[in-house]
Design a protein around this motif. Structure first.
Motif, short mmCIF file in Angstrom:
data_model
loop_
_atom_site.label_atom_id
_atom_site.label_comp_id
_atom_site.label_asym_id
_atom_site.label_seq_id
_atom_site.Cartn_x
_atom_site.Cartn_y
_atom_site.Cartn_z
N ASP A 140 -1.94 -9.46 -43.79
CA ASP A 140 -1.09 -9.17 -42.80
C ASP A 140 -0.09 -7.58 -43.28
OD1 ASP A 140 0.14 -8.51 -40.98
OD2 ASP A 140 2.31 -9.48 -41.55
N PRO A 141 0.61 -8.30 -44.71
CA PRO A 141 1.65 -6.78 -45.31
C PRO A 141 0.90 -5.97 -46.13
CG PRO A 141 2.36 -9.62 -46.67
CD PRO A 141 1.03 -9.79 -44.50
N LEU A 142 -0.07 -5.91 -46.36
CA LEU A 142 -1.01 -5.60 -47.67
C LEU A 142 -1.47 -4.84 -45.53
CD1 LEU A 142 -2.42 -4.03 -49.08
CD2 LEU A 142 -4.33 -5.51 -49.71
N ALA A 143 -1.75 -5.24 -44.61
CA ALA A 143 -2.60 -3.64 -44.01
C ALA A 143 -1.36 -3.25 -43.11
CB ALA A 143 -3.16 -4.69 -42.73
N ASP A 280 -7.26 -1.77 -40.51
CA ASP A 280 -6.40 -2.19 -41.50
C ASP A 280 -6.24 -3.83 -41.94
OD1 ASP A 280 -5.64 0.57 -41.41
OD2 ASP A 280 -3.55 -0.03 -39.53
N PHE A 281 -6.46 -4.55 -41.59
CA PHE A 281 -6.35 -5.74 -42.27
C PHE A 281 -7.49 -6.41 -42.56
CE2 PHE A 281 -7.10 -10.28 -41.43
CZ PHE A 281 -5.28 -10.79 -41.07
N ALA A 282 -8.89 -5.87 -42.42
CA ALA A 282 -9.78 -5.89 -42.89
C ALA A 282 -10.10 -4.60 -43.91
CB ALA A 282 -11.13 -5.52 -40.90
N GLU A 283 -9.88 -3.72 -44.01
CA GLU A 283 -9.68 -3.06 -44.86
C GLU A 283 -8.54 -4.30 -46.28
OE1 GLU A 283 -8.47 0.82 -45.48
OE2 GLU A 283 -8.69 1.13 -47.04
N ALA A 284 -7.60 -4.77 -45.90
CA ALA A 284 -6.75 -5.59 -46.20
C ALA A 284 -7.24 -6.60 -47.09
CB ALA A 284 -5.73 -5.72 -46.04
N VAL A 285 -8.27 -7.57 -46.13
CA VAL A 285 -9.04 -8.85 -46.44
C VAL A 285 -9.53 -8.68 -48.36
CG1 VAL A 285 -10.91 -10.07 -46.25
CG2 VAL A 285 -8.69 -10.02 -44.30
N ALA A 286 -10.61 -7.28 -47.95
CA ALA A 286 -11.63 -7.05 -48.28
C ALA A 286 -10.79 -6.19 -50.21
CB ALA A 286 -11.99 -5.69 -48.71
N LEU A 287 -9.54 -5.54 -50.05
CA LEU A 287 -9.00 -5.80 -51.33
C LEU A 287 -8.31 -6.56 -52.15
CD1 LEU A 287 -6.72 -2.29 -50.01
CD2 LEU A 287 -8.42 -2.33 -51.70
N LEU A 288 -7.46 -7.40 -51.02
CA LEU A 288 -7.56 -8.92 -52.50
C LEU A 288 -8.34 -9.03 -52.43
CD1 LEU A 288 -4.34 -9.96 -49.45
CD2 LEU A 288 -4.36 -9.17 -51.19
N SER A 290 -11.01 -8.28 -53.74
CA SER A 290 -11.97 -7.85 -55.03
C SER A 290 -11.52 -8.08 -56.17
CB SER A 290 -12.20 -6.21 -54.12
OG SER A 290 -11.38 -5.41 -54.69
N GLY A 291 -9.99 -8.31 -55.65
CA GLY A 291 -8.58 -8.62 -56.48
C GLY A 291 -8.68 -6.57 -57.32
N GLN A 292 -8.69 -5.45 -56.31
CA GLN A 292 -8.23 -4.49 -56.15
C GLN A 292 -6.38 -4.49 -56.22
OE1 GLN A 292 -11.42 -2.53 -53.99
NE2 GLN A 292 -10.96 -0.91 -54.87
N ILE A 293 -6.63 -5.21 -55.19
CA ILE A 293 -5.10 -5.96 -55.14
C ILE A 293 -4.22 -7.03 -55.34
CG2 ILE A 293 -3.10 -5.72 -53.39
CD1 ILE A 293 -3.86 -3.08 -53.49
N SER A 294 -3.43 -7.09 -56.69
CA SER A 294 -2.76 -8.99 -56.08
C SER A 294 -2.35 -9.26 -55.88
CB SER A 294 -3.09 -9.20 -57.96
OG SER A 294 -2.79 -7.65 -59.13
N GLY A 295 -2.80 -10.27 -54.82
CA GLY A 295 -1.57 -11.05 -54.42
C GLY A 295 -0.67 -11.91 -54.76
N GLU A 296 -1.82 -12.71 -55.47
CA GLU A 296 -1.65 -14.50 -56.78
C GLU A 296 0.23 -14.30 -56.89
OE1 GLU A 296 -2.34 -18.23 -55.49
OE2 GLU A 296 -4.10 -16.38 -56.15
N PRO A 297 -0.08 -13.53 -57.88
CA PRO A 297 1.47 -13.45 -58.94
C PRO A 297 2.83 -12.94 -57.47
CG PRO A 297 -0.06 -11.29 -59.80
CD PRO A 297 -0.06 -12.41 -58.43
#
Ligand SMILES: [Zn+2]
Ligand SMILES: [Zn+2]
Length: 328
Positions: A140-143, A280-288, A290-297
């Motif tokens: 959601d925030p990445l979207a 935007d939400f679908a793209e955010a899920v894909a980027l997280l 694929s690891g192109q955007i790191s969320g875990e840290p």
């Protein structure tokens, strides 16, 4: 089921409540993770009109479906919390984030700080297998960051300044680098947030609690204001821009006086941002995923739902970034 009701300023109370009844096209989700959002800080500090269940950044497992849906019971999902009508002029013109009857699960409708929550089935996106339920709450925030960046000129080769290195700031910084920005600066008043930023990528950082504002870069093509509230960061964003630059305003803040002559003579663009489009939400899920955007840290704290008040207390401490409650 148990759900956390907002009963007083910054007070959540777990109450036993019936499972939500589904209408056609809706899904019941067993919540695995739910995160506090910066906007919750404003909402939860207020006296609630009536007790309600917050939480719009959540992920879980489909428990029941009413009617046809492209998913199955048992699927792990990320949930786009924005409920759009799909029929108004804004929805039909592709600007569905401005839907005239928009609702949000966790605002108008009961949210994810509960054992179960319902949402329209069309808002469910399969959770990529490598993504944890906790990191999936960042879709959601990445979207929002993706929507924001879609509103400004291309950032390829740009010098960018992000004021506020919280969740959206840390996601926005990564996104700007992914989109080819030449320099990305992140500023905050929490050293921990800036250290986290430096661990995520080659960012320049400025600690405005210990460094003068002169340490901020000038001649920026883009400045992103994410601190909000009474912070002087909107003025700092505008002052950092080169002629023709853009300030993206994402955080909530009270009405303010703008430096109108600077905006006029330097032909600055001030772009407000509200929410996100469904794409935007679908793209955010894909980027997280694929690891192109790191969320875990970014997930700094985890609490079981049974300790939701402790989770909120921790979230209100300035050193936290993303605080999530988990099932069990
Ligand atoms: Zn949010
Ligand atoms: Zn609409």
């Amino acid at each position: 089921m148990l759900a956390a009701y907002h009963v007083a300023p910054n007070r959540l109370e777990l109450r036993e409540t019936p499972l939500p009844a589904l209408e056609p096209g809706e899904a019941l989700i067993r919540v695995e993770a739910c995160a506090f959002c910066g906007s919750d800080k404003h909402d939860l500090a207020r006296v609630p009109g009536a007790p309600r269940v917050p939480g719009h950044e959540f992920s879980g497992v489909v428990d029941q479906l009413a009617g046809d849906a492209p998913l199955s019971v048992g699927d792990a999902v990320c949930v786009d919390p924005i409920v759009r009508c799909g029929r108004c002029d804004h929805c039909l013109s592709g600007r569905d984030h401005l839907c005239r009857t928009m609702g949000v699960v966790g605002c108008q409708d009961p949210g994810g700080f509960a054992e179960f929550v319902k949402a329209p089935a069309r808002n469910l996106h399969p959770k990529p297998p490598g993504l944890s339920f906790e990191a999936a709450t960042l879709a959601d925030p990445l979207a929002v960051a993706l929507h924001a960046i879609s509103l400004v000129p291309p950032v390829d080769g740009a010098r960018c300044l992000v004021l506020g290195a919280g969740t959206i700031g840390l996601l926005m910084g990564q996104l700007l680098q992914l989109r080819g920005a030449r320099e990305v600066w992140l500023a905050d008043i929490e050293e921990g947030h800036l250290a986290l930023a430096r661990s995520l990528g080659p960012f320049e950082t400025v600690n405005l609690a210990t460094q003068p504002t002169e340490a901020l870069p000038g001649e920026c093509d883009l400045a992103v204001e994410l601190a909000g509230g009474e912070a002087p960061t909107l003025d700092l964003a505008i002052a950092s821009l080169r002629k023709g630059g853009t300030a993206l305003c994402i955080a909530q803040r009270p009405p303010s006086q703008l430096p109108y002559p600077t905006m006029l003579f330097s032909e600055l663009r001030l772009q407000g941002v509200f929410g996100q489009r469904s794409g935007d939400f679908a793209e955010a899920v894909a980027l997280l995923g694929s690891g192109q955007i790191s969320g875990e840290p970014l997930i700094t704290d985890r609490f079981p739902l049974s300790q939701v008040q402790a989770a909120l207390d921790r979230f209100l401490e300035p050193t936290s970034v993303k605080v999530v409650t988990t099932a069990g």
